[in-house]
Design an enzyme around this catalytic site. Structure first.
Site, mmCIF file in Angstrom:
data_model
loop_
_atom_site.group_PDB
_atom_site.id
_atom_site.type_symbol
_atom_site.label_atom_id
_atom_site.label_comp_id
_atom_site.label_asym_id
_atom_site.label_seq_id
_atom_site.Cartn_x
_atom_site.Cartn_y
_atom_site.Cartn_z
ATOM 1 N N GLY A 99 0.499 9.521 -2.309
ATOM 2 C CA GLY A 99 -0.663 9.311 -1.428
ATOM 3 C C GLY A 99 -0.720 7.874 -0.942
ATOM 4 O O GLY A 99 -1.795 7.260 -0.903
ATOM 5 N N ALA A 100 0.441 7.329 -0.531
ATOM 6 C CA ALA A 100 0.540 5.892 -0.236
ATOM 7 C C ALA A 100 0.353 5.549 1.240
ATOM 8 O O ALA A 100 0.493 4.399 1.624
ATOM 9 C CB ALA A 100 1.893 5.371 -0.722
ATOM 10 N N ARG B 63 -2.360 5.523 3.052
ATOM 11 C CA ARG B 63 -3.596 4.804 3.396
ATOM 12 C C ARG B 63 -4.416 4.563 2.116
ATOM 13 O O ARG B 63 -4.021 4.978 1.024
ATOM 14 C CB ARG B 63 -4.410 5.602 4.413
ATOM 15 C CG ARG B 63 -4.935 6.897 3.851
ATOM 16 C CD ARG B 63 -5.699 7.718 4.879
ATOM 17 N NE ARG B 63 -6.532 8.707 4.195
ATOM 18 C CZ ARG B 63 -7.280 9.609 4.797
ATOM 19 N NH1 ARG B 63 -7.290 9.673 6.118
ATOM 20 N NH2 ARG B 63 -8.014 10.452 4.104
ATOM 21 N N ASN C 267 -1.525 8.899 -7.419
ATOM 22 C CA ASN C 267 -2.731 8.494 -6.685
ATOM 23 C C ASN C 267 -3.207 9.561 -5.697
ATOM 24 O O ASN C 267 -4.397 9.614 -5.379
ATOM 25 C CB ASN C 267 -2.437 7.177 -5.938
ATOM 26 C CG ASN C 267 -3.475 6.879 -4.883
ATOM 27 O OD1 ASN C 267 -4.568 6.393 -5.188
ATOM 28 N ND2 ASN C 267 -3.178 7.197 -3.626
ATOM 29 N N SER D 65 -11.041 9.137 -11.710
ATOM 30 C CA SER D 65 -12.315 8.809 -11.048
ATOM 31 C C SER D 65 -13.415 8.809 -12.103
ATOM 32 O O SER D 65 -13.328 9.535 -13.104
ATOM 33 C CB SER D 65 -12.642 9.866 -9.993
ATOM 34 O OG SER D 65 -13.984 9.743 -9.574
ATOM 35 N N TYR E 224 -13.576 18.685 -8.173
ATOM 36 C CA TYR E 224 -13.165 17.272 -8.117
ATOM 37 C C TYR E 224 -13.294 16.598 -9.494
ATOM 38 O O TYR E 224 -12.305 16.114 -10.054
ATOM 39 C CB TYR E 224 -13.965 16.516 -7.052
ATOM 40 C CG TYR E 224 -13.473 15.093 -6.881
ATOM 41 C CD1 TYR E 224 -12.254 14.832 -6.271
ATOM 42 C CD2 TYR E 224 -14.204 14.012 -7.371
ATOM 43 C CE1 TYR E 224 -11.773 13.523 -6.135
ATOM 44 C CE2 TYR E 224 -13.738 12.707 -7.241
ATOM 45 C CZ TYR E 224 -12.524 12.469 -6.624
ATOM 46 O OH TYR E 224 -12.049 11.181 -6.508
ATOM 47 N N LYS F 127 -10.329 15.513 -12.330
ATOM 48 C CA LYS F 127 -10.167 14.158 -12.854
ATOM 49 C C LYS F 127 -10.347 14.139 -14.378
ATOM 50 O O LYS F 127 -9.670 13.362 -15.071
ATOM 51 C CB LYS F 127 -11.136 13.197 -12.165
ATOM 52 C CG LYS F 127 -10.895 13.067 -10.658
ATOM 53 C CD LYS F 127 -9.510 12.546 -10.326
ATOM 54 C CE LYS F 127 -9.344 12.199 -8.855
ATOM 55 N NZ LYS F 127 -8.025 11.663 -8.526
HETATM 56 N N1 LIG Z 1 -12.318 6.226 -2.555
HETATM 57 C C1 LIG Z 1 -13.037 6.341 -3.650
HETATM 58 O O1 LIG Z 1 -14.233 5.977 -3.691
HETATM 59 C C2 LIG Z 1 -12.414 6.881 -4.920
HETATM 60 C C3 LIG Z 1 -13.183 6.831 -6.091
HETATM 61 C C4 LIG Z 1 -12.619 7.321 -7.263
HETATM 62 C C5 LIG Z 1 -11.341 7.840 -7.255
HETATM 63 N N2 LIG Z 1 -10.623 7.878 -6.097
HETATM 64 C C6 LIG Z 1 -9.269 8.450 -6.149
HETATM 65 O O2 LIG Z 1 -8.348 7.524 -5.620
HETATM 66 C C7 LIG Z 1 -7.248 8.238 -5.026
HETATM 67 C C8 LIG Z 1 -7.026 7.729 -3.605
HETATM 68 O O3 LIG Z 1 -8.230 7.899 -2.883
HETATM 69 P P1 LIG Z 1 -8.477 7.280 -1.428
HETATM 70 O O4 LIG Z 1 -9.913 7.009 -1.337
HETATM 71 O O5 LIG Z 1 -7.485 6.219 -1.128
HETATM 72 O O6 LIG Z 1 -8.177 8.606 -0.564
HETATM 73 P P2 LIG Z 1 -7.562 8.807 0.892
HETATM 74 O O7 LIG Z 1 -7.991 10.145 1.334
HETATM 75 O O8 LIG Z 1 -7.867 7.639 1.767
HETATM 76 O O9 LIG Z 1 -5.988 8.797 0.585
HETATM 77 C C9 LIG Z 1 -5.385 9.835 -0.155
HETATM 78 C C10 LIG Z 1 -3.969 10.001 0.335
HETATM 79 O O10 LIG Z 1 -3.366 11.095 -0.407
HETATM 80 C C11 LIG Z 1 -2.621 11.882 0.507
HETATM 81 N N3 LIG Z 1 -2.481 13.252 -0.002
HETATM 82 C C12 LIG Z 1 -3.424 14.226 -0.009
HETATM 83 N N4 LIG Z 1 -2.901 15.362 -0.485
HETATM 84 C C13 LIG Z 1 -1.606 15.109 -0.785
HETATM 85 C C14 LIG Z 1 -0.556 15.895 -1.303
HETATM 86 N N5 LIG Z 1 -0.738 17.202 -1.591
HETATM 87 N N6 LIG Z 1 0.666 15.320 -1.496
HETATM 88 C C15 LIG Z 1 0.867 14.023 -1.187
HETATM 89 N N7 LIG Z 1 -0.103 13.226 -0.677
HETATM 90 C C16 LIG Z 1 -1.322 13.770 -0.477
HETATM 91 C C17 LIG Z 1 -3.437 11.836 1.805
HETATM 92 O O11 LIG Z 1 -2.642 12.208 2.928
HETATM 93 C C18 LIG Z 1 -3.878 10.388 1.828
HETATM 94 O O12 LIG Z 1 -2.962 9.556 2.502
HETATM 95 C C19 LIG Z 1 -7.614 9.730 -5.082
HETATM 96 O O13 LIG Z 1 -6.948 10.324 -6.172
HETATM 97 C C20 LIG Z 1 -9.116 9.690 -5.319
HETATM 98 O O14 LIG Z 1 -9.562 10.850 -5.988
HETATM 99 C C21 LIG Z 1 -11.140 7.407 -4.918
#
Ligand SMILES: NC(=O)c1ccc[n+]([C@@H]2O[C@H](COP(=O)([O-])OP(=O)(O)OC[C@H]3O[C@@H](n4cnc5c(N)ncnc54)[C@H](O)[C@@H]3O)[C@@H](O)[C@H]2O)c1
Length: 249
Positions: free
Chosen positions: A12-13, A15, A90, A142, A156, A160
């Site tokens: 998930g790199a 963005r 991630n 999370s 969700y 986690k």
């Molecule tokens: N943003 C927050 O507030 C927050 C809080 C707690 C935990 N998180 C966790 O952090 C991680 C990243 O979150 P973010 O906010 O950067 O999310 P985001 O949606 O900006 O980025 C997630 C990335 O994962 C990719 N992705 C989705 N499904 C995929 C798959 N099946 N295979 C490969 N790649 C895939 C997406 O295309 C995207 O680029 C997630 O696991 C999320 O649950 C985020």
């Protein structure tokens, strides 16, 4: 902190937090494999941004919820680098709603990416890390895995919490091979995932955080780098909160 000569795979790199993690590894001179399922041109652009001289950044598209795709990706990493030192799970998705509104498909999708995706990647890299007698796995969990969450669909937080149990189980099972397995539990990080919050919700979230701000992707990235470094070599099975003090446990 230098990761010179190390190879890190970040899922998930394209963005958000994943991009910040890949950027931080690259800054510290690791070769980085950037995985994502999103638009290929965007992933390639990030890889291009990070490639610098001898430091390689390689885009690899794969759906982490599909073991066949993950296995192919890891074979490609092995052919290219002959090793894999660091895996950061991630990639994640979120769905909104409650037990009444959520569909079976939404539940399966969230568990499939967030939990099974991490399992798939761990399973596919374990032989390489065992052979090296060296490996660092960091799972991006999370706060919702600890506290539950009223606005996200039930899958969700469940995914986690499952991820945290996976972290601890693999930490116990793989310690004998020199593999550390840890996690980070962020809350309210400013990314595309959180951009959908209406202003009142954003305000209320910040109000509930003792440090009175949202997290930055870099806050999470620096904690991931610490856990993936040899400075954390005596830490395994730990999930570090990166939440501005929102939950203290
Ligand atoms: N943003 C927050 O507030 C927050 C809080 C707690 C935990 N998180 C966790 O952090 C991680 C990243 O979150 P973010 O906010 O950067 O999310 P985001 O949606 O900006 O980025 C997630 C990335 O994962 C990719 N992705 C989705 N499904 C995929 C798959 N099946 N295979 C490969 N790649 C895939 C997406 O295309 C995207 O680029 C997630 O696991 C999320 O649950 C985020």
């Amino acid at each position: 902190m230098t990761f010179e000569g190390r190879v890190a795979l970040v899922t998930g790199a394209r963005r958000g937090i994943g991009k910040a993690i890949a950027t931080a590894f690259s800054r510290e001179k690791a070769h980085v494999v950037l995985n994502d399922i999103g638009p290929e041109d965007e992933l390639k652009a990030v890889a291009q941004e990070l490639s610098c001289g001898a430091i390689q950044a390689v885009p690899m598209q794969a759906d982490v919820s599909r073991y066949d795709q993950v296995e192919k990706m890891i074979q490609q990493v092995e052919r290219m680098f002959h090793r894999l030192d660091i895996l950061v799970n991630n990639a994640g998705i979120i769905r909104r709603g409650n037990i009444e509104t959520v569909t079976e498909k939404e539940w399966d999708d969230v568990i499939g990416v967030n939990l099974k995706g991490a399992f798939n990647c761990c399973k596919a890299v374990v032989d390489i890390m065992k052979r090296q007698r060296y490996g660092k796995v960091v799972n991006v969990s999370s706060v919702a895995g600890k506290t539950g969450d009223i606005t996200s669909a039930p899958g969700y937080g469940s995914s986690k919490a499952g991820m945290d149990a996976l972290t601890k189980t693999l930490a116990r099972q793989l310690a004998q091979y020199g593999i550390n397995v840890n996690g980070v539990a962020p809350h309210a990080v400013e990314t595309e995932m959180s951009a959908e919050w209406p202003p009142e919700k954003r305000k209320a979230i910040i109000e509930a955080i003792p440090l009175k701000r949202l997290g930055k992707p870099e806050d999470v990235a620096e904690t991931v780098l610490f856990l993936a470094s040899d400075k954390a070599s005596f830490i395994t099975g730990e999930i570090i909160d990166v939440n501005g003090g929102f939950v203290m446990d």
